[in-house]
Design a protein around this motif. Structure first.
Motif, PDB file in Angstrom:
ATOM      1  N   GLY A   1       0.776  -1.225   0.000  1.00 24.80           N
ATOM      2  CA  GLY A   1       0.000   0.000   0.000  1.00 24.80           C
ATOM      3  C   GLY A   1       0.809   1.279   0.000  1.00 24.80           C
ATOM      4  O   GLY A   1       0.247   2.375   0.090  1.00 24.80           O
ATOM      5  N   LYS A   2       2.126   1.147  -0.094  1.00 25.73           N
ATOM      6  CA  LYS A   2       2.983   2.330  -0.072  1.00 25.73           C
ATOM      7  C   LYS A   2       3.810   2.421  -1.351  1.00 25.73           C
ATOM      8  O   LYS A   2       3.982   1.436  -2.060  1.00 25.73           O
ATOM      9  N   GLU A   3       4.338   3.597  -1.607  1.00 26.77           N
ATOM     10  CA  GLU A   3       5.191   3.793  -2.768  1.00 26.77           C
ATOM     11  C   GLU A   3       6.582   3.224  -2.515  1.00 26.77           C
ATOM     12  O   GLU A   3       7.004   3.059  -1.363  1.00 26.77           O
ATOM     13  N   ARG A   4       7.285   2.950  -3.615  1.00 29.66           N
ATOM     14  CA  ARG A   4       8.652   2.514  -3.500  1.00 29.66           C
ATOM     15  C   ARG A   4       9.494   3.609  -2.852  1.00 29.66           C
ATOM     16  O   ARG A   4       9.364   4.786  -3.197  1.00 29.66           O
ATOM     17  N   GLU A   5      10.362   3.199  -1.947  1.00 27.24           N
ATOM     18  CA  GLU A   5      11.097   4.144  -1.113  1.00 27.24           C
ATOM     19  C   GLU A   5      12.601   3.888  -1.229  1.00 27.24           C
ATOM     20  O   GLU A   5      13.053   2.742  -1.145  1.00 27.24           O
ATOM     21  N   PHE A   6      13.362   4.949  -1.411  1.00 27.83           N
ATOM     22  CA  PHE A   6      14.818   4.850  -1.435  1.00 27.83           C
ATOM     23  C   PHE A   6      15.329   4.443  -0.054  1.00 27.83           C
ATOM     24  O   PHE A   6      14.881   4.973   0.968  1.00 27.83           O
ATOM     25  N   VAL A   7      16.299   3.517  -0.047  1.00 22.15           N
ATOM     26  CA  VAL A   7      16.903   3.080   1.214  1.00 22.15           C
ATOM     27  C   VAL A   7      18.370   3.509   1.283  1.00 22.15           C
ATOM     28  O   VAL A   7      18.803   4.165   2.235  1.00 22.15           O
ATOM     29  N   ALA A   8      19.139   3.125   0.257  1.00 16.69           N
ATOM     30  CA  ALA A   8      20.577   3.412   0.276  1.00 16.69           C
ATOM     31  C   ALA A   8      21.132   3.302  -1.134  1.00 16.69           C
ATOM     32  O   ALA A   8      20.543   2.641  -1.999  1.00 16.69           O
ATOM     33  N   ALA A   9      22.272   3.940  -1.353  1.00 13.50           N
ATOM     34  CA  ALA A   9      22.956   3.842  -2.638  1.00 13.50           C
ATOM     35  C   ALA A   9      24.455   3.899  -2.406  1.00 13.50           C
ATOM     36  O   ALA A   9      24.919   4.365  -1.350  1.00 13.50           O
ATOM     37  N   ILE A  10      25.196   3.433  -3.408  1.00 10.02           N
ATOM     38  CA  ILE A  10      26.646   3.380  -3.281  1.00 10.02           C
ATOM     39  C   ILE A  10      27.281   3.728  -4.618  1.00 10.02           C
ATOM     40  O   ILE A  10      26.758   3.382  -5.680  1.00 10.02           O
ATOM     41  N   SER A  11      28.405   4.412  -4.546  1.00 11.82           N
ATOM     42  CA  SER A  11      29.104   4.819  -5.756  1.00 11.82           C
ATOM     43  C   SER A  11      29.743   3.613  -6.447  1.00 11.82           C
ATOM     44  O   SER A  11      29.788   2.517  -5.901  1.00 11.82           O
ATOM     45  N   ARG A  12      30.277   3.852  -7.618  1.00 12.13           N
ATOM     46  CA  ARG A  12      30.840   2.754  -8.408  1.00 12.13           C
ATOM     47  C   ARG A  12      32.034   2.095  -7.729  1.00 12.13           C
ATOM     48  O   ARG A  12      32.189   0.869  -7.782  1.00 12.13           O
ATOM     49  N   SER A  13      32.822   2.878  -7.050  1.00 12.69           N
ATOM     50  CA  SER A  13      33.987   2.325  -6.361  1.00 12.69           C
ATOM     51  C   SER A  13      33.659   1.828  -4.965  1.00 12.69           C
ATOM     52  O   SER A  13      34.435   1.085  -4.366  1.00 12.69           O
ATOM     53  N   GLY A  14      32.526   2.272  -4.449  1.00  9.13           N
ATOM     54  CA  GLY A  14      32.149   1.920  -3.084  1.00  9.13           C
ATOM     55  C   GLY A  14      32.605   2.925  -2.047  1.00  9.13           C
ATOM     56  O   GLY A  14      32.363   2.726  -0.861  1.00  9.13           O
ATOM     57  N   SER A  15      33.239   3.989  -2.484  1.00 11.75           N
ATOM     58  CA  SER A  15      33.808   4.941  -1.537  1.00 11.75           C
ATOM     59  C   SER A  15      32.796   5.951  -1.001  1.00 11.75           C
ATOM     60  O   SER A  15      33.038   6.590   0.025  1.00 11.75           O
ATOM     61  N   ILE A  16      31.664   6.082  -1.690  1.00 11.84           N
ATOM     62  CA  ILE A  16      30.637   7.047  -1.270  1.00 11.84           C
ATOM     63  C   ILE A  16      29.315   6.302  -1.111  1.00 11.84           C
ATOM     64  O   ILE A  16      28.923   5.526  -1.977  1.00 11.84           O
ATOM     65  N   THR A  17      28.656   6.568   0.007  1.00  8.83           N
ATOM     66  CA  THR A  17      27.371   5.941   0.287  1.00  8.83           C
ATOM     67  C   THR A  17      26.338   7.004   0.654  1.00  8.83           C
ATOM     68  O   THR A  17      26.685   8.103   1.115  1.00  8.83           O
ATOM     69  N   TYR A  18      25.079   6.655   0.430  1.00 12.45           N
ATOM     70  CA  TYR A  18      23.956   7.546   0.707  1.00 12.45           C
ATOM     71  C   TYR A  18      22.880   6.728   1.410  1.00 12.45           C
ATOM     72  O   TYR A  18      22.684   5.560   1.084  1.00 12.45           O
ATOM     73  N   TYR A  19      22.183   7.369   2.345  1.00 12.15           N
ATOM     74  CA  TYR A  19      21.152   6.656   3.100  1.00 12.15           C
ATOM     75  C   TYR A  19      19.924   7.535   3.286  1.00 12.15           C
ATOM     76  O   TYR A  19      20.024   8.761   3.434  1.00 12.15           O
ATOM     77  N   ALA A  20      18.780   6.871   3.330  1.00 16.84           N
ATOM     78  CA  ALA A  20      17.574   7.548   3.765  1.00 16.84           C
ATOM     79  C   ALA A  20      17.687   7.823   5.257  1.00 16.84           C
ATOM     80  O   ALA A  20      18.304   7.049   5.996  1.00 16.84           O
ATOM     81  N   ASP A  21      17.084   8.913   5.700  1.00 16.75           N
ATOM     82  CA  ASP A  21      17.158   9.263   7.118  1.00 16.75           C
ATOM     83  C   ASP A  21      16.600   8.154   8.005  1.00 16.75           C
ATOM     84  O   ASP A  21      17.073   7.940   9.128  1.00 16.75           O
ATOM     85  N   SER A  22      15.619   7.436   7.492  1.00 15.06           N
ATOM     86  CA  SER A  22      14.942   6.409   8.295  1.00 15.06           C
ATOM     87  C   SER A  22      15.831   5.212   8.605  1.00 15.06           C
ATOM     88  O   SER A  22      15.531   4.444   9.525  1.00 15.06           O
ATOM     89  N   VAL A  23      16.924   5.044   7.851  1.00 12.34           N
ATOM     90  CA  VAL A  23      17.780   3.871   8.071  1.00 12.34           C
ATOM     91  C   VAL A  23      19.203   4.258   8.464  1.00 12.34           C
ATOM     92  O   VAL A  23      20.012   3.383   8.799  1.00 12.34           O
ATOM     93  N   LYS A  24      19.505   5.540   8.438  1.00 13.68           N
ATOM     94  CA  LYS A  24      20.852   5.995   8.741  1.00 13.68           C
ATOM     95  C   LYS A  24      21.273   5.562  10.137  1.00 13.68           C
ATOM     96  O   LYS A  24      20.517   5.695  11.093  1.00 13.68           O
ATOM     97  N   GLY A  25      22.464   4.987  10.223  1.00 15.35           N
ATOM     98  CA  GLY A  25      22.966   4.504  11.503  1.00 15.35           C
ATOM     99  C   GLY A  25      22.589   3.067  11.810  1.00 15.35           C
ATOM    100  O   GLY A  25      23.139   2.467  12.742  1.00 15.35           O
ATOM    101  N   ARG A  26      21.646   2.512  11.038  1.00 16.86           N
ATOM    102  CA  ARG A  26      21.218   1.124  11.255  1.00 16.86           C
ATOM    103  C   ARG A  26      21.578   0.224  10.075  1.00 16.86           C
ATOM    104  O   ARG A  26      21.871  -0.951  10.269  1.00 16.86           O
TER     105      ARG A  26
END
Length: 123
Positions: free
Chosen positions: A42-67
Motif C-alpha cells: 500500500g505504499k510507494e517505492r522508497e529509497f533506502v541506500a545507494a553506493i558509488s561505483r567504487s564503493g567509496s561514497i554511500t547515501y542513506y535515507a534518514d529512516s535507516v541511517k545509523g542502522r
C-alpha cells in the motif's frame, strides 16, 4: 541480458539483523552505481541506500541511517545491505537497482531492477 538477483530476506524479530545480497550479471558492474529500495504494501517505492561505483561514497535515507550499511564487492559483482536494529516498519520487499547516471534517490532514474526479497520484522 542483465540480471539482478536478491537474496537474504526473511522473518526476523525486532532488534535483529539481516544481510541482503544482490548478485548482478550481464552488465559491467563496476560501471554502475547501485541502490536499494523497498516497498511496503500500500505504499510507494522508497529509497533506502545507494553506493558509488567504487564503493567509496554511500547515501542513506534518514529512516535507516545509523542502522543499515550498504557495501559492494566489484570482484564478485555483488552489492550488500547489512540491516541492524530492525524495526517492524522496515517490513517490505527490498529490491536492488543499477544506475548508469549520476547519483539519485529517484527510482525512475535507475536502469535495471531485481525482483526483490521479502523482509518481515515482527514486534
Amino acid at each position: 541480458q542483465v540480471q539482478l538477483v536478491e537474496s537474504g530476506g526473511g522473518l526476523v524479530q525486532a532488534g535483529g539483523s539481516l544481510r541482503l545480497s544482490c548478485a548482478a550479471s550481464g552488465l559491467t558492474f563496476s560501471n554502475y552505481r547501485m541502490g536499494w529500495f523497498r516497498q511496503a504494501p500500500g505504499k510507494e517505492r522508497e529509497f533506502v541506500a545507494a553506493i558509488s561505483r567504487s564503493g567509496s561514497i554511500t547515501y542513506y535515507a534518514d529512516s535507516v541511517k545509523g542502522r543499515f550499511t550498504i557495501s559492494r564487492d566489484n570482484a564478485k559483482n555483488t552489492v550488500y545491505l547489512q540491516m541492524n536494529s530492525l524495526k517492524p516498519e522496515d517490513t517490505a520487499v527490498y529490491c536492488c537497482a543499477a544506475l548508469s547516471g549520476s547519483y539519485s534517490p529517484d527510482p525512475g532514474r535507475y536502469d535495471y531492477w531485481g525482483q526483490g526479497t521479502q523482509v518481515t520484522v515482527s514486534s
